[in-house]
Write a protein that holds these residues in place. Structure first.
Motif, PDB file in Angstrom:
ATOM      1  N   ALA A  56       0.834  -1.205   0.000  1.00 55.48           N
ATOM      2  CA  ALA A  56       0.000   0.000   0.000  1.00 55.48           C
ATOM      3  C   ALA A  56       0.870   1.258   0.000  1.00 55.48           C
ATOM      4  O   ALA A  56       0.576   2.215  -0.711  1.00 55.48           O
ATOM      5  CB  ALA A  56      -0.944  -0.006   1.198  1.00 55.48           C
ATOM      6  N   MET A  57       1.947   1.247   0.785  1.00 55.01           N
ATOM      7  CA  MET A  57       2.842   2.414   0.823  1.00 55.01           C
ATOM      8  C   MET A  57       3.578   2.564  -0.502  1.00 55.01           C
ATOM      9  O   MET A  57       3.749   3.669  -0.998  1.00 55.01           O
ATOM     10  CB  MET A  57       3.827   2.304   1.981  1.00 55.01           C
ATOM     11  CG  MET A  57       3.168   2.541   3.315  1.00 55.01           C
ATOM     12  SD  MET A  57       4.235   2.657   4.777  1.00 55.01           S
ATOM     13  CE  MET A  57       5.754   1.944   4.345  1.00 55.01           C
ATOM     14  N   GLU A  58       4.010   1.444  -1.079  1.00 54.50           N
ATOM     15  CA  GLU A  58       4.702   1.466  -2.357  1.00 54.50           C
ATOM     16  C   GLU A  58       3.822   2.060  -3.448  1.00 54.50           C
ATOM     17  O   GLU A  58       4.275   2.832  -4.284  1.00 54.50           O
ATOM     18  CB  GLU A  58       5.067   0.027  -2.749  1.00 54.50           C
ATOM     19  CG  GLU A  58       6.466  -0.162  -3.213  1.00 54.50           C
ATOM     20  CD  GLU A  58       6.738  -1.636  -3.454  1.00 54.50           C
ATOM     21  OE1 GLU A  58       6.331  -2.148  -4.509  1.00 54.50           O
ATOM     22  OE2 GLU A  58       7.348  -2.266  -2.575  1.00 54.50           O
ATOM     23  N   LEU A  59       2.558   1.669  -3.429  1.00 52.29           N
ATOM     24  CA  LEU A  59       1.612   2.137  -4.443  1.00 52.29           C
ATOM     25  C   LEU A  59       0.995   3.471  -4.065  1.00 52.29           C
ATOM     26  O   LEU A  59       0.268   4.054  -4.858  1.00 52.29           O
ATOM     27  CB  LEU A  59       0.496   1.109  -4.633  1.00 52.29           C
ATOM     28  CG  LEU A  59       0.939  -0.255  -5.147  1.00 52.29           C
ATOM     29  CD1 LEU A  59      -0.194  -1.256  -5.039  1.00 52.29           C
ATOM     30  CD2 LEU A  59       1.428  -0.135  -6.578  1.00 52.29           C
ATOM     31  N   ASP A  60       1.251   3.887  -2.838  1.00 55.26           N
ATOM     32  CA  ASP A  60       0.635   5.088  -2.302  1.00 55.26           C
ATOM     33  C   ASP A  60      -0.876   5.011  -2.489  1.00 55.26           C
ATOM     34  O   ASP A  60      -1.534   5.960  -2.891  1.00 55.26           O
ATOM     35  CB  ASP A  60       1.207   6.347  -2.958  1.00 55.26           C
ATOM     36  CG  ASP A  60       0.873   7.609  -2.167  1.00 55.26           C
ATOM     37  OD1 ASP A  60       0.705   7.504  -0.936  1.00 55.26           O
ATOM     38  OD2 ASP A  60       0.770   8.682  -2.785  1.00 55.26           O
ATOM     39  N   ALA A  61      -1.404   3.789  -2.193  1.00 56.33           N
ATOM     40  CA  ALA A  61      -2.818   3.522  -2.444  1.00 56.33           C
ATOM     41  C   ALA A  61      -3.719   4.228  -1.443  1.00 56.33           C
ATOM     42  O   ALA A  61      -4.726   4.802  -1.812  1.00 56.33           O
ATOM     43  CB  ALA A  61      -3.072   2.013  -2.407  1.00 56.33           C
ATOM     44  N   GLY A  62      -3.377   4.172  -0.175  1.00 54.61           N
ATOM     45  CA  GLY A  62      -4.192   4.817   0.856  1.00 54.61           C
ATOM     46  C   GLY A  62      -5.652   4.430   0.764  1.00 54.61           C
ATOM     47  O   GLY A  62      -5.987   3.270   0.776  1.00 54.61           O
ATOM     48  N   GLU A  63      -6.525   5.410   0.650  1.00 56.73           N
ATOM     49  CA  GLU A  63      -7.963   5.169   0.601  1.00 56.73           C
ATOM     50  C   GLU A  63      -8.474   5.000  -0.826  1.00 56.73           C
ATOM     51  O   GLU A  63      -9.672   5.026  -1.059  1.00 56.73           O
ATOM     52  CB  GLU A  63      -8.714   6.337   1.274  1.00 56.73           C
ATOM     53  CG  GLU A  63      -8.492   6.418   2.751  1.00 56.73           C
ATOM     54  CD  GLU A  63      -9.209   5.312   3.518  1.00 56.73           C
ATOM     55  OE1 GLU A  63     -10.281   4.864   3.069  1.00 56.73           O
ATOM     56  OE2 GLU A  63      -8.681   4.892   4.549  1.00 56.73           O
ATOM     57  N   ASP A  64      -7.591   4.865  -1.783  1.00 56.84           N
ATOM     58  CA  ASP A  64      -7.989   4.744  -3.177  1.00 56.84           C
ATOM     59  C   ASP A  64      -8.971   3.592  -3.354  1.00 56.84           C
ATOM     60  O   ASP A  64      -8.774   2.502  -2.829  1.00 56.84           O
ATOM     61  CB  ASP A  64      -6.737   4.488  -4.028  1.00 56.84           C
ATOM     62  CG  ASP A  64      -7.029   4.519  -5.515  1.00 56.84           C
ATOM     63  OD1 ASP A  64      -8.148   4.897  -5.882  1.00 56.84           O
ATOM     64  OD2 ASP A  64      -6.115   4.168  -6.278  1.00 56.84           O
ATOM     65  N   THR A  65     -10.027   3.837  -4.081  1.00 54.96           N
ATOM     66  CA  THR A  65     -11.034   2.799  -4.283  1.00 54.96           C
ATOM     67  C   THR A  65     -10.673   1.877  -5.432  1.00 54.96           C
ATOM     68  O   THR A  65     -11.272   0.823  -5.585  1.00 54.96           O
ATOM     69  CB  THR A  65     -12.423   3.423  -4.546  1.00 54.96           C
ATOM     70  OG1 THR A  65     -12.309   4.287  -5.676  1.00 54.96           O
ATOM     71  CG2 THR A  65     -12.921   4.176  -3.335  1.00 54.96           C
ATOM     72  N   GLU A  66      -9.700   2.244  -6.228  1.00 59.31           N
ATOM     73  CA  GLU A  66      -9.267   1.383  -7.333  1.00 59.31           C
ATOM     74  C   GLU A  66      -8.261   0.376  -6.782  1.00 59.31           C
ATOM     75  O   GLU A  66      -7.140   0.732  -6.433  1.00 59.31           O
ATOM     76  CB  GLU A  66      -8.634   2.227  -8.439  1.00 59.31           C
ATOM     77  CG  GLU A  66      -8.070   1.432  -9.582  1.00 59.31           C
ATOM     78  CD  GLU A  66      -9.083   0.500 -10.230  1.00 59.31           C
ATOM     79  OE1 GLU A  66      -8.734  -0.668 -10.461  1.00 59.31           O
ATOM     80  OE2 GLU A  66     -10.219   0.934 -10.485  1.00 59.31           O
ATOM     81  N   GLU A  67      -8.676  -0.874  -6.697  1.00 62.38           N
ATOM     82  CA  GLU A  67      -7.837  -1.905  -6.070  1.00 62.38           C
ATOM     83  C   GLU A  67      -6.996  -2.691  -7.070  1.00 62.38           C
ATOM     84  O   GLU A  67      -6.178  -3.505  -6.666  1.00 62.38           O
ATOM     85  CB  GLU A  67      -8.718  -2.881  -5.269  1.00 62.38           C
ATOM     86  CG  GLU A  67      -9.372  -2.261  -4.063  1.00 62.38           C
ATOM     87  CD  GLU A  67      -8.397  -1.899  -2.956  1.00 62.38           C
ATOM     88  OE1 GLU A  67      -7.193  -2.200  -3.053  1.00 62.38           O
ATOM     89  OE2 GLU A  67      -8.856  -1.313  -1.970  1.00 62.38           O
ATOM     90  N   GLN A  68      -7.180  -2.454  -8.367  1.00 63.46           N
ATOM     91  CA  GLN A  68      -6.455  -3.221  -9.371  1.00 63.46           C
ATOM     92  C   GLN A  68      -4.934  -3.164  -9.190  1.00 63.46           C
ATOM     93  O   GLN A  68      -4.286  -4.208  -9.210  1.00 63.46           O
ATOM     94  CB  GLN A  68      -6.859  -2.777 -10.782  1.00 63.46           C
ATOM     95  CG  GLN A  68      -6.185  -3.541 -11.898  1.00 63.46           C
ATOM     96  CD  GLN A  68      -6.545  -5.008 -11.940  1.00 63.46           C
ATOM     97  OE1 GLN A  68      -7.540  -5.435 -11.373  1.00 63.46           O
ATOM     98  NE2 GLN A  68      -5.719  -5.793 -12.593  1.00 63.46           N
TER      99      GLN A  68
END
Length: 146
Positions: A56-68
């Motif tokens: 998650a940190m690598e992708l900087d995904a955080g609260e992003d709703t796109e999980e792909q």
């Protein structure tokens, strides 16, 4: 870790640990206890949580709703391949459904047990990701050496 007749890892005995007295040969078996050991192992839980956080940190995904991107990164990290379209769809659906379950007031929380040292994430999106990683650790391609 040491692997001698007197000092053996209990977890590996479930997975037909090689016998050090027999040139480390092992016999093959697939038994339900292996899947249960992985699902309940403190080591597997801790590493699932750690890897989910790292991805998650690598992708900087955080609260992003796109999980792909998270699903692809998880497959590439754990199984060393990209997910098929069907696998990707199933994983994204799992994350959405599991998030709904975690948000539900009807879902019961069980007291922590076992040997896990890392607590599950307080962020429900991240907790769903942790659980997906744990499922992938039980994937046949992860636990089988070919």
């Amino acid at each position: 870790f040491r692997n001698t007749p007197n000092e053996q890892m209990q977890m590996l005995s479930v997975f037909d640990m090689a016998n050090p007295n027999r040139c480390y040969r092992r016999h093959r078996s697939v038994v339900p206890q292996q899947a249960l050991a992985l699902m309940n192992s403190g080591l597997a839980l801790d590493q699932s949580r750690k890897l989910a956080e790292s991805l998650a940190m690598e992708l900087d995904a955080g609260e992003d709703t796109e999980e792909q991107p998270f699903v692809v990164a998880a497959f590439e990290t754990i199984l060393n391949r990209s997910p098929t379209n069907e696998e990707s769809s199933i994983c994204r659906q799992f994350l959405a459904d599991h998030l709904d379950v975690l948000k539900s007031k009807e879902s019961r929380t069980f007291a922590p047990g076992g040997t896990a040292k890392r607590a599950p994430s307080a962020d429900l999106v991240q907790r769903a990701r942790e659980n997906l990683i744990q499922v992938l650790f039980s994937h046949n391609e992860f636990v089988t050496i070919r």
